[in-house]
Design a protein around this motif. Structure first.
Motif, PDB file in Angstrom:
ATOM      1  N   GLU A 129       0.964  -1.158   0.103  1.00 37.63           N
ATOM      2  CA  GLU A 129       0.009  -0.001   0.114  1.00 37.63           C
ATOM      3  C   GLU A 129       0.930   1.252  -0.089  1.00 37.63           C
ATOM      4  OE1 GLU A 129      -3.053  -0.025   2.893  1.00 37.63           O
ATOM      5  OE2 GLU A 129      -3.401  -2.174   3.109  1.00 37.63           O
ATOM      6  N   GLN A 130       2.341   1.216   0.390  1.00 41.27           N
ATOM      7  CA  GLN A 130       3.034   2.344   0.512  1.00 41.27           C
ATOM      8  C   GLN A 130       3.282   2.760  -0.950  1.00 41.27           C
ATOM      9  OE1 GLN A 130       6.688   1.229   2.706  1.00 41.27           O
ATOM     10  NE2 GLN A 130       5.338   0.610   4.640  1.00 41.27           N
ATOM     11  N   LEU A 131       3.080   2.099  -1.757  1.00 45.46           N
ATOM     12  CA  LEU A 131       3.354   2.302  -3.245  1.00 45.46           C
ATOM     13  C   LEU A 131       2.356   3.509  -3.712  1.00 45.46           C
ATOM     14  CD1 LEU A 131       4.667  -0.803  -4.903  1.00 45.46           C
ATOM     15  CD2 LEU A 131       5.982   1.097  -4.097  1.00 45.46           C
ATOM     16  N   ALA A 132       0.866   3.418  -3.055  1.00 39.61           N
ATOM     17  CA  ALA A 132       0.001   4.323  -3.550  1.00 39.61           C
ATOM     18  C   ALA A 132      -0.342   4.232  -4.830  1.00 39.61           C
ATOM     19  CB  ALA A 132       0.375   5.786  -2.895  1.00 39.61           C
ATOM     20  N   LEU A 133      -0.430   2.866  -5.302  1.00 40.06           N
ATOM     21  CA  LEU A 133      -0.923   2.739  -6.660  1.00 40.06           C
ATOM     22  C   LEU A 133      -2.265   2.829  -6.791  1.00 40.06           C
ATOM     23  CD1 LEU A 133       2.101   0.358  -7.875  1.00 40.06           C
ATOM     24  CD2 LEU A 133       1.763   2.848  -8.275  1.00 40.06           C
ATOM     25  N   GLN A 134      -2.974   3.010  -8.187  1.00 36.96           N
ATOM     26  CA  GLN A 134      -4.399   2.642  -8.135  1.00 36.96           C
ATOM     27  C   GLN A 134      -4.657   2.967  -9.644  1.00 36.96           C
ATOM     28  OE1 GLN A 134      -5.707   6.554  -6.530  1.00 36.96           O
ATOM     29  NE2 GLN A 134      -6.720   6.994  -8.373  1.00 36.96           N
ATOM     30  N   TRP A 135      -5.731   2.172 -10.013  1.00 40.96           N
ATOM     31  CA  TRP A 135      -6.106   2.404 -11.533  1.00 40.96           C
ATOM     32  C   TRP A 135      -7.664   2.494 -11.641  1.00 40.96           C
ATOM     33  CZ3 TRP A 135      -2.597   3.665 -14.579  1.00 40.96           C
ATOM     34  CH2 TRP A 135      -2.953   3.872 -16.162  1.00 40.96           C
ATOM     35  N   TYR A 136      -8.118   2.926 -12.892  1.00 41.76           N
ATOM     36  CA  TYR A 136      -9.738   2.908 -13.090  1.00 41.76           C
ATOM     37  C   TYR A 136     -10.053   1.509 -13.403  1.00 41.76           C
ATOM     38  CZ  TYR A 136      -7.654   3.806 -17.660  1.00 41.76           C
ATOM     39  OH  TYR A 136      -6.817   4.074 -18.704  1.00 41.76           O
ATOM     40  N   ALA A 137     -11.344   1.550 -13.241  1.00 40.90           N
ATOM     41  CA  ALA A 137     -12.086   0.343 -13.157  1.00 40.90           C
ATOM     42  C   ALA A 137     -12.524  -0.269 -14.565  1.00 40.90           C
ATOM     43  CB  ALA A 137     -13.285  -0.070 -12.375  1.00 40.90           C
ATOM     44  N   VAL A 138     -12.773   1.197 -15.413  1.00 38.97           N
ATOM     45  CA  VAL A 138     -13.377   0.202 -16.782  1.00 38.97           C
ATOM     46  C   VAL A 138     -12.430   0.954 -17.919  1.00 38.97           C
ATOM     47  CG1 VAL A 138     -15.462   0.610 -18.296  1.00 38.97           C
ATOM     48  CG2 VAL A 138     -15.626   0.443 -15.694  1.00 38.97           C
ATOM     49  N   PRO A 139     -12.021   0.335 -18.986  1.00 34.76           N
ATOM     50  CA  PRO A 139     -11.492   0.837 -20.198  1.00 34.76           C
ATOM     51  C   PRO A 139     -12.346   1.243 -21.210  1.00 34.76           C
ATOM     52  CG  PRO A 139     -11.297  -1.634 -20.271  1.00 34.76           C
ATOM     53  CD  PRO A 139     -12.154  -1.166 -18.912  1.00 34.76           C
ATOM     54  N   PHE A 140     -12.784   2.583 -21.095  1.00 31.33           N
ATOM     55  CA  PHE A 140     -13.564   3.141 -22.267  1.00 31.33           C
ATOM     56  C   PHE A 140     -12.829   3.542 -23.371  1.00 31.33           C
ATOM     57  CE2 PHE A 140     -15.732   3.911 -18.004  1.00 31.33           C
ATOM     58  CZ  PHE A 140     -17.258   3.392 -18.326  1.00 31.33           C
ATOM     59  N   ILE A 141     -12.691   3.074 -24.441  1.00 34.43           N
ATOM     60  CA  ILE A 141     -11.951   3.538 -25.576  1.00 34.43           C
ATOM     61  C   ILE A 141     -12.984   4.256 -26.194  1.00 34.43           C
ATOM     62  CG2 ILE A 141     -10.851   2.628 -27.697  1.00 34.43           C
ATOM     63  CD1 ILE A 141      -9.405   1.621 -25.138  1.00 34.43           C
ATOM     64  N   SER A 142     -12.070   5.317 -26.615  1.00 35.24           N
ATOM     65  CA  SER A 142     -13.290   6.619 -27.102  1.00 35.24           C
ATOM     66  C   SER A 142     -12.622   7.291 -28.457  1.00 35.24           C
ATOM     67  CB  SER A 142     -13.545   7.804 -26.026  1.00 35.24           C
ATOM     68  OG  SER A 142     -12.155   7.923 -25.604  1.00 35.24           O
ATOM     69  N   ASP A 143     -11.830   6.909 -28.746  1.00 31.49           N
ATOM     70  CA  ASP A 143     -10.915   7.476 -30.097  1.00 31.49           C
ATOM     71  C   ASP A 143     -10.895   6.557 -31.448  1.00 31.49           C
ATOM     72  OD1 ASP A 143      -8.999   5.680 -29.535  1.00 31.49           O
ATOM     73  OD2 ASP A 143      -7.372   7.364 -29.410  1.00 31.49           O
ATOM     74  N   MET A 144     -11.730   5.528 -31.316  1.00 30.92           N
ATOM     75  CA  MET A 144     -11.537   4.767 -32.597  1.00 30.92           C
ATOM     76  C   MET A 144     -12.724   5.064 -33.416  1.00 30.92           C
ATOM     77  SD  MET A 144      -9.881   1.111 -31.416  1.00 30.92           S
ATOM     78  CE  MET A 144      -9.607   0.655 -32.950  1.00 30.92           C
ATOM     79  N   GLU A 145     -12.834   4.705 -34.655  1.00 27.45           N
ATOM     80  CA  GLU A 145     -13.585   5.124 -35.662  1.00 27.45           C
ATOM     81  C   GLU A 145     -14.690   3.730 -35.958  1.00 27.45           C
ATOM     82  OE1 GLU A 145     -13.669   7.206 -39.724  1.00 27.45           O
ATOM     83  OE2 GLU A 145     -12.808   5.378 -39.980  1.00 27.45           O
ATOM     84  N   LEU A 146     -15.836   3.546 -36.046  1.00 28.71           N
ATOM     85  CA  LEU A 146     -16.673   2.474 -36.197  1.00 28.71           C
ATOM     86  C   LEU A 146     -16.993   2.525 -37.755  1.00 28.71           C
ATOM     87  CD1 LEU A 146     -18.296  -0.077 -35.500  1.00 28.71           C
ATOM     88  CD2 LEU A 146     -20.277   1.597 -34.792  1.00 28.71           C
ATOM     89  N   GLU A 147     -16.921   1.546 -38.416  1.00 27.52           N
ATOM     90  CA  GLU A 147     -17.324   1.531 -39.879  1.00 27.52           C
ATOM     91  C   GLU A 147     -18.273   0.322 -39.934  1.00 27.52           C
ATOM     92  OE1 GLU A 147     -17.959  -0.383 -43.431  1.00 27.52           O
ATOM     93  OE2 GLU A 147     -16.188  -0.787 -42.876  1.00 27.52           O
ATOM     94  N   ILE A 148     -19.568   0.749 -40.437  1.00 24.62           N
ATOM     95  CA  ILE A 148     -20.615  -0.526 -40.616  1.00 24.62           C
ATOM     96  C   ILE A 148     -21.155  -0.099 -41.900  1.00 24.62           C
ATOM     97  CG2 ILE A 148     -22.821  -1.361 -39.823  1.00 24.62           C
ATOM     98  CD1 ILE A 148     -22.303  -0.161 -37.018  1.00 24.62           C
ATOM     99  N   GLY A 149     -20.936  -1.149 -42.841  1.00 23.52           N
ATOM    100  CA  GLY A 149     -21.650  -1.062 -44.207  1.00 23.52           C
ATOM    101  C   GLY A 149     -21.256   0.161 -45.006  1.00 23.52           C
ATOM    102  N   GLY A 150     -19.792   0.582 -44.840  1.00 26.81           N
ATOM    103  CA  GLY A 150     -19.512   1.734 -45.541  1.00 26.81           C
ATOM    104  C   GLY A 150     -19.806   3.140 -44.963  1.00 26.81           C
TER     105      GLY A 150
END
Length: 364
Positions: free
Chosen positions: A208-229
């Motif tokens: 615990e002395q290292l005082a490390l943490q991380w967030y629970a959810v990886p929300f990827i938000s900078d990718m482009e989605l392509e569906i049927g052109g």
């Protein structure tokens, strides 16, 4: 307006997508033909076409199923799809994102989800500037970076926009979005939507002395989605973490938080020679802490051995459906003890299939 060649390309992709999607959805051949005729008419009149919610929903799931870099595709059918193509302004878009975050986080019992904003050709198309909706800031102080070095450039952008953090190693960055090419706006993420996990170790109480943490959810938000052109430049999505993403990359990489030396010192490993394998031992203990902490706090996470087994189950299921599985081997093998997993001994076709999530250039 699209050019004739672009329109032809969209038409070809639309026909291919609709044929595959309608077959998988159990539609009749007549229904598929009728829908294709409607789409081709829309293309002729406007240069584009609009997906029905059913097409959008299944297309997003197919894109996850097709993602060559994702080891967690076994659960592609469970993806919740939120349709945000009707947003009116930046604040409305931000609210939809916060709703997504609340649904997905679910008190730690994480649910995979995606929110799809207007297509890139729409008047109200938006861009999300964040790489992930939740990410820690990186403050450059001369040659030193406080926090996450991978966020240094974006942190500087946020500060120019008027945001100011506390200057700690784990300051959560704001949401930055721009609408239709206008100047970006930023919004603080609601604290109730950002679940974080403080790291402890099951055997070493001094961790615990290292005082490390991380967030629970990886929300990827900078990718482009392509569906049927049709392209959607804003389509944030999430699954849950595989432990090594945090313990063997985010917190361990020398270009990120570089915590292996600190962990090794804490455990009093011999760091005077590589032959002591102090880096390997520190890496193991850090990953043990990540898995232990997430499970202790009731937050969904998967270890890399289980994730590899799940991927092989996914591959078997796809083969039973007559679909070949593509993949990028260098991404599918975990960054820790990869030779102990079944994926290590396999090879994969890296051909990109559509629908697809794609990397796109940052807007800043």
């Amino acid at each position: 307006m699209t050019t004739s060649s672009m329109r032809k390309n969209i038409a070809e992709q639309a026909i291919a997508f609709l044929g595959e999607a309608y077959y998988e959805l159990g539609k009749t051949e007549e229904e598929a033909k009728r829908r294709i005729e409607e789409v081709l008419k829309q293309l002729e009149d406007t240069g584009y076409y609009t997906h029905t919610y059913e097409e959008l929903r299944h297309g997003a799931k197919m894109a996850w199923r097709n993602n060559n870099r994702c080891i967690g595709r076994l659960f592609w059918q469970t993806l919740e799809v939120f349709d945000a193509r009707d947003i009116v302004d930046e604040l409305d878009a931000a609210k939809r994102i916060f709703q997504h975050m609340s649904y997905a986080t679910n008190g730690g019992r994480i649910r995979p989800a995606i929110t799809i904003f207007p297509a890139s050709h729409s008047q109200n198309n938006i861009r999300i500037w964040n790489h992930q909706l939740v990410r820690y800031a990186g403050y450059r102080e001369g040659e030193v970076i406080i926090g996450d070095p991978d966020s240094a450039a974006f942190t500087a952008v946020c500060e120019k926009l008027g945001w100011s953090g506390e200057g700690t190693r784990f300051d959560v960055l704001p949401l930055v979005i721009s609408l239709s090419g206008k100047s970006p706006k930023w919004y603080e993420l609601p604290k109730e939507n950002v679940l974080e996990v403080a790291l402890t170790h099951p055997e070493n109480q001094e961790f615990e002395q290292l005082a490390l943490q991380w967030y629970a959810v990886p929300f990827i938000s900078d990718m482009e989605l392509e569906i049927g052109g049709i392209m959607y430049k804003a389509a944030p999505f999430n699954g849950w973490y595989m432990g090594t993403e945090i313990g063997a990359r985010n917190l361990s990489d020398t270009s990120r938080y570089n915590q292996l030396p600190s962990v090794a010192k804490l455990f009093q490993f011999d760091m005077s020679t590589n032959t002591s394998l102090w880096k390997d031992r520190a890496l193991t203990e850090l990953n043990v802490a990540v898995l232990h902490s997430f499970k202790k706090q009731g937050v969904s996470i998967v270890d890399h051995h289980t994730a590899s087994e799940q991927f092989l189950r996914f591959e078997k299921q796809e083969q039973e459906q007559g679909r070949a599985v593509t993949g990028r081997w260098s991404w599918l093998i975990p960054p820790m003890s990869p030779a102990t997993t079944g994926i290590w001994h396999r090879s994969f076709d890296d051909t990109e299939r559509t629908p697809a999530y794609r990397v796109q250039a940052v807007p800043y």
